[in-house]
Write a protein that holds these residues in place. Structure first.
Motif, short mmCIF file in Angstrom:
data_model
loop_
_atom_site.label_atom_id
_atom_site.label_comp_id
_atom_site.label_asym_id
_atom_site.label_seq_id
_atom_site.Cartn_x
_atom_site.Cartn_y
_atom_site.Cartn_z
N TRP A 1 0.84 -1.19 0.00
CA TRP A 1 0.00 0.00 0.00
C TRP A 1 0.88 1.24 0.00
O TRP A 1 1.61 1.46 0.96
N ARG A 2 0.82 2.04 -1.05
CA ARG A 2 1.54 3.32 -1.03
C ARG A 2 0.77 4.35 -0.23
O ARG A 2 1.35 5.28 0.34
N GLN A 3 -0.55 4.22 -0.23
CA GLN A 3 -1.43 4.92 0.71
C GLN A 3 -2.38 3.87 1.28
O GLN A 3 -2.89 3.04 0.54
N LEU A 4 -2.60 3.91 2.58
CA LEU A 4 -3.50 2.94 3.17
C LEU A 4 -4.94 3.27 2.76
O LEU A 4 -5.42 4.37 3.03
N PRO A 5 -5.62 2.35 2.10
CA PRO A 5 -7.01 2.62 1.70
C PRO A 5 -7.87 2.93 2.92
O PRO A 5 -7.74 2.29 3.97
N PRO A 6 -8.76 3.91 2.79
CA PRO A 6 -9.58 4.29 3.95
C PRO A 6 -10.67 3.29 4.29
O PRO A 6 -11.17 3.29 5.42
N THR A 7 -11.04 2.45 3.34
CA THR A 7 -12.12 1.48 3.57
C THR A 7 -11.79 0.17 2.87
O THR A 7 -10.95 0.12 1.96
N GLU A 8 -12.49 -0.87 3.27
CA GLU A 8 -12.35 -2.16 2.60
C GLU A 8 -12.80 -2.07 1.14
O GLU A 8 -12.23 -2.72 0.27
#
Length: 248
Positions: A143-150
């Motif tokens: 993850w280059r940015q952590l996804p905010p939701t599943e």
């Protein structure tokens, strides 16, 4: 024995079946300080671009194993094109469980760690072919940015957020398995574009030539949805890199 046909269709024009570009592959080869005569094993070798270009540029020799008959044929053709067919060979077969006939200097699985049931199992498999002190190469998403939701994670074609780690977590996980990270080359968004967007022209031309094929509907659906899905999710949230490791 082959991969699902949809991948042979969508990636039939690819030389590299991941977000690494030719420049990034060249950077990786130089970063590893490859020497002439070094032996490389590449499990999940795709169309053979890594082995073939490193044989040309660094004088390495090696073996690639891939489940796709099409990609294996393309790899053999690429070896001939680059004049390295005497130094590299490509085997059409299941890389899971494959062990080299003699110990190699570099054992790689770049983007296919499912062959060992994940990173840990794949490293164990590669270790069966690697000489003491040799280099492991692992290609993995993060993850280059952590996804905010599943839902956002699933938009990146992950099953869930837990499928991937952040880059610091991924690097730490290698240490927890008993390996030093000694090099890495990371894909960028341009590399992602070349991997993903190149499929779209391939799909459009394939549809024009094969309108009545049994997979035409699936290909049409992918071509319709993939540009927006990719730009919304994968391009923004998912990273990818190749990591060089040595056992502690």
């Amino acid at each position: 024995m082959d991969i699902p046909r949809i991948f042979n269709i969508t990636e039939s024009a690819h030389r590299i079946h991941n977000p690494m570009t030719p420049d990034k592959l060249a950077t990786l080869g130089a970063a590893l300080r490859l020497e002439a005569g070094a032996r490389v094993l590449d499990l999940g070798s795709g169309s053979g671009e890594m082995l073939c270009t490193w044989a040309r540029d660094h004088g390495v020799a090696g073996t690639g194993v891939d489940l796709s008959q099409l990609f294996t044929e393309q790899a053999r053709s690429r070896a001939v094109e680059l004049g390295v067919a005497e130094r590299v060979r490509f085997i059409h077969g299941d890389a899971a469980g494959f062990v080299a006939e003699a110990p190699v200097d570099v054992a790689a699985c770049v983007g296919a760690t499912w062959i060992g049931g994940g990173v840990a199992g794949t490293l164990e498999l590669l270790a069966r072919s690697l000489r003491p002190g040799g280099l492991f190469l692992i290609g993995e998403p993060y993850w280059r940015q952590l996804p905010p939701t599943e839902a956002v994670a699933q938009g990146c074609l992950a099953r869930s957020l837990a499928d991937f780690l952040t880059l610091p977590q991924l690097l730490a996980s290698f240490g927890e398995l008993g390996y030093d990270v000694v090099e890495m080359v990371l894909a960028d968004q341009d590399g992602w574009d070349r991997y993903e967007a190149a499929k779209w022209l391939t799909m459009r031309r394939w549809l024009a030539a094969n309108p009545d094929d049994e997979l035409a509907g699936e290909v049409r659906a992918q071509l319709t949805s993939e540009p927006v899905r990719y730009a919304t999710y994968t391009r923004e949230y998912l990273g990818w890199g190749v990591f060089a490791l040595m056992r502690r």
